[in-house]
Design an enzyme around this catalytic site. Structure first.
Site, PDB file in Angstrom:
ATOM      1  N   ASN A  82      -5.708   0.200  -4.245  1.00  9.58           N
ATOM      2  CA  ASN A  82      -4.548   1.085  -4.122  1.00  9.58           C
ATOM      3  C   ASN A  82      -3.909   1.249  -5.502  1.00  9.58           C
ATOM      4  OD1 ASN A  82      -2.068   2.248  -3.622  1.00  9.58           O
ATOM      5  ND2 ASN A  82      -1.584   0.954  -1.848  1.00  9.58           N
ATOM      6  N   HIS A  90      -3.944   9.299   0.568  1.00 10.10           N
ATOM      7  CA  HIS A  90      -3.612   8.178  -0.322  1.00 10.10           C
ATOM      8  C   HIS A  90      -4.524   7.012   0.043  1.00 10.10           C
ATOM      9  CE1 HIS A  90      -1.690   4.907  -2.245  1.00 10.10           C
ATOM     10  NE2 HIS A  90      -1.120   4.432  -1.152  1.00 10.10           N
ATOM     11  N   CYS A 150       3.845   5.418  -3.577  1.00 12.16           N
ATOM     12  CA  CYS A 150       2.490   5.937  -3.343  1.00 12.16           C
ATOM     13  C   CYS A 150       2.486   7.431  -3.005  1.00 12.16           C
ATOM     14  CB  CYS A 150       1.810   5.143  -2.239  1.00 12.16           C
ATOM     15  SG  CYS A 150       1.680   3.399  -2.648  1.00 12.16           S
TER      16      CYS A 150
HETATM   17  O1  UT7 Z   1       0.414   2.362  -0.123  1.00 12.85           O
HETATM   18  C1  UT7 Z   1       1.076   1.746   0.916  1.00 12.85           C
HETATM   19  C2  UT7 Z   1       1.136   0.335   0.497  1.00 12.85           C
HETATM   20  N1  UT7 Z   1       0.722  -0.674   1.361  1.00 12.85           N
HETATM   21  C3  UT7 Z   1      -0.226  -0.636   2.321  1.00 12.85           C
HETATM   22  O2  UT7 Z   1      -0.793   0.353   2.642  1.00 12.85           O
HETATM   23  C4  UT7 Z   1      -0.556  -1.924   2.975  1.00 12.85           C
HETATM   24  C5  UT7 Z   1      -0.606  -1.807   4.467  1.00 12.85           C
HETATM   25  N2  UT7 Z   1      -1.049  -3.023   5.097  1.00 12.85           N
HETATM   26  C6  UT7 Z   1      -2.310  -3.515   4.995  1.00 12.85           C
HETATM   27  O3  UT7 Z   1      -3.150  -2.923   4.349  1.00 12.85           O
HETATM   28  C7  UT7 Z   1      -2.646  -4.754   5.780  1.00 12.85           C
HETATM   29  O4  UT7 Z   1      -1.554  -5.124   6.563  1.00 12.85           O
HETATM   30  C8  UT7 Z   1      -3.070  -5.952   4.895  1.00 12.85           C
HETATM   31  C9  UT7 Z   1      -4.443  -5.672   4.316  1.00 12.85           C
HETATM   32  C10 UT7 Z   1      -2.050  -6.170   3.794  1.00 12.85           C
HETATM   33  C11 UT7 Z   1      -3.183  -7.220   5.734  1.00 12.85           C
HETATM   34  O5  UT7 Z   1      -4.046  -7.020   6.815  1.00 12.85           O
HETATM   35  P1  UT7 Z   1      -3.576  -7.455   8.276  1.00 12.85           P
HETATM   36  O6  UT7 Z   1      -4.724  -7.213   9.168  1.00 12.85           O
HETATM   37  O7  UT7 Z   1      -2.307  -6.721   8.591  1.00 12.85           O
HETATM   38  O8  UT7 Z   1      -3.341  -9.007   8.115  1.00 12.85           O
HETATM   39  P2  UT7 Z   1      -2.004  -9.860   8.324  1.00 12.85           P
HETATM   40  O9  UT7 Z   1      -0.998  -9.527   7.278  1.00 12.85           O
HETATM   41  O10 UT7 Z   1      -1.570  -9.750   9.753  1.00 12.85           O
HETATM   42  O11 UT7 Z   1      -2.543 -11.315   8.050  1.00 12.85           O
HETATM   43  C12 UT7 Z   1      -3.572 -11.903   8.823  1.00 12.85           C
HETATM   44  C13 UT7 Z   1      -3.920 -13.260   8.228  1.00 12.85           C
HETATM   45  C14 UT7 Z   1      -2.719 -14.123   7.876  1.00 12.85           C
HETATM   46  O12 UT7 Z   1      -3.030 -15.458   8.192  1.00 12.85           O
HETATM   47  P3  UT7 Z   1      -2.493 -16.150   9.547  1.00 12.85           P
HETATM   48  O13 UT7 Z   1      -0.991 -16.088   9.442  1.00 12.85           O
HETATM   49  O14 UT7 Z   1      -3.039 -15.329  10.659  1.00 12.85           O
HETATM   50  O15 UT7 Z   1      -3.045 -17.528   9.453  1.00 12.85           O
HETATM   51  C15 UT7 Z   1      -2.622 -13.977   6.377  1.00 12.85           C
HETATM   52  O16 UT7 Z   1      -2.017 -15.114   5.765  1.00 12.85           O
HETATM   53  O17 UT7 Z   1      -4.649 -13.066   7.012  1.00 12.85           O
HETATM   54  C16 UT7 Z   1      -4.049 -13.874   5.983  1.00 12.85           C
HETATM   55  N3  UT7 Z   1      -4.246 -13.232   4.693  1.00 12.85           N
HETATM   56  C17 UT7 Z   1      -5.334 -13.434   3.912  1.00 12.85           C
HETATM   57  N4  UT7 Z   1      -6.428 -14.212   4.092  1.00 12.85           N
HETATM   58  C18 UT7 Z   1      -7.358 -14.171   3.117  1.00 12.85           C
HETATM   59  C19 UT7 Z   1      -3.439 -12.346   4.055  1.00 12.85           C
HETATM   60  N5  UT7 Z   1      -3.972 -11.981   2.889  1.00 12.85           N
HETATM   61  C20 UT7 Z   1      -5.142 -12.640   2.772  1.00 12.85           C
HETATM   62  C21 UT7 Z   1      -6.157 -12.659   1.805  1.00 12.85           C
HETATM   63  N6  UT7 Z   1      -7.236 -13.442   2.022  1.00 12.85           N
HETATM   64  N7  UT7 Z   1      -6.077 -11.929   0.673  1.00 12.85           N
END
Ligand code: UT7
Length: 326
Positions: free
Chosen positions: A283, A253, A113
């Site tokens: 993204n 970004h 990225c």
């Molecule tokens: O360019 C750089 C590349 N990457 C990034 O910038 C990504 C950086 N990270 C993020 O943007 C965030 O961490 C995410 C958007 C990927 C995830 O958000 P989060 O607030 O960190 O959520 P999490 O990973 O802690 O997950 C929370 C919950 C989980 O369920 P449990 O374990 O609490 O029951 C996930 O399984 O949300 C669940 N979850 C979803 N639920 C519905 C994860 N993805 C999804 C989804 N829909 N698409």
């Protein structure tokens, strides 16, 4: 003094729009969750016959048209991508041929990225060293081909697109003021694509394990991203004896609205100072910054003398900033 100025911008987004409600039919997710956690509402997906070089070519042609520069005036093409047409040669060479940049040498940069910021820094250094007059810098990605469309943790985040800028070495104080680049390979496995590669060949086992798709530990990436984007932005401002108040437009970004808002808050930037279009394209990795810059430019948000701060963060980890007087 001579500085490297942006004299044209261009972007290209594939026609197909994939909305959050489309994704609801593919994986266990909801529009509400995606918007609340990421700010993303829709993203573009390349057609089957569209490749990274095709997107890059269209973005480059639009940037050249705005600049009023013909392709054979370009001395170097640097393309940031992690989804090149081939493992090798460089996708930049395909673009060079497509646009007819017969006097340019061309190469890709793999910085995920941060690809555009890295590519921009390379091209600026080359021109600033007096080794050329004009450069084309591109960020282009077809991430949809390396996403696991059954993994809700990642498939809702990414999209396809390309952006490009034409650079020209000119007299005066406007242009790129500085670039700051960083890497830390100890974080590699938090965000990467394991194969197919010489380390992970396309064996039946690797194919079954979807080794050729993007892997990410989102919440770990999130924390380091906010810290790194903030630090590298402060580094850019301090190196030029400038403050957040001097910034006309912050073009970060576009990974996730929450990351951008947290970074902007730490930098004490107002909403008006931040350009955000993650809602429309998700993204697009190395393409987000040049796409955003082209949109801002075409909306008339960038006027001569405006200070533009760019900051990126991605797999590697890599991160970097570029400060530019428009
Ligand atoms: O360019 C750089 C590349 N990457 C990034 O910038 C990504 C950086 N990270 C993020 O943007 C965030 O961490 C995410 C958007 C990927 C995830 O958000 P989060 O607030 O960190 O959520 P999490 O990973 O802690 O997950 C929370 C919950 C989980 O369920 P449990 O374990 O609490 O029951 C996930 O399984 O949300 C669940 N979850 C979803 N639920 C519905 C994860 N993805 C999804 C989804 N829909 N698409």
């Amino acid at each position: 003094m001579k500085r490297v100025r942006v004299i044209g911008t261009g972007s290209y987004l594939p026609e197909k729009i994939l909305t959050n409600s489309d994704l609801e039919k593919m994986v266990d997710t909801s529009d509400e969750w995606i918007v609340a956690r990421t700010g993303i509402e829709r993203r573009r997906i390349a057609a089957d016959n569209e490749n990274t070089s095709d997107l890059a070519t269209k973005a480059a042609q639009r940037a050249l048209e705005m600049a009023g520069v013909s392709a054979d005036e370009i001395d170097v093409i640097v393309l940031g991508t992690i989804t090149g047409d081939y493992p090798w040669p460089a996708t930049a060479c395909v673009v060079q041929h497509n646009i007819g940049a017969t006097n340019a040498y061309a190469y890709d940069i793999s910085a995920a990225c941060s690809g555009f910021v890295y590519a921009l820094s390379n091209a600026v250094d080359y021109l600033q060293a007096g080794r050329g007059q004009k450069a084309l810098v591109i960020g282009s990605e077809v991430l949809s081909r390396v996403i696991d469309w059954t993994d809700r943790n990642t498939c809702v985040l990414f999209g396809d697109g390309a952006g490009a800028v034409v650079l020209d070495l000119q007299d005066g104080d406007s242009g790129v003021l500085s670039s700051h680049l960083h890497s830390d390979g100890s974080y590699l496995e938090l965000l990467y694509q394991p194969g197919f590669s010489t380390r992970h060949m396309a064996t039946p086992e690797a194919i079954a394990a979807k080794t050729n798709t993007l892997k990410m530990q989102g919440n770990e990436v999130f924390k380091v991203a906010v810290r790194s984007l903030t630090d590298v932005s402060k580094e850019a401002l301090a190196a030029n004896q400038l403050t957040s108040e001097d910034v006309k437009l912050f073009i970060p970004h576009q990974a996730n609205r929450r990351i951008l808002e947290a970074t902007a808050k730490r930098l004490k930037l107002t909403d008006e100072q931040c350009f955000i279009n993650v809602q429309d394209y998700g993204n697009t990795s190395g393409a987000t910054i040049p796409i955003a810059m082209d949109e801002a430019n075409r909306q008339g948000l960038l006027q001569e003398g405006d200070l533009v701060l760019m900051a990126a963060f991605g797999g590697g980890f890599t991160w970097g900033s570029s400060l530019l007087r428009w």
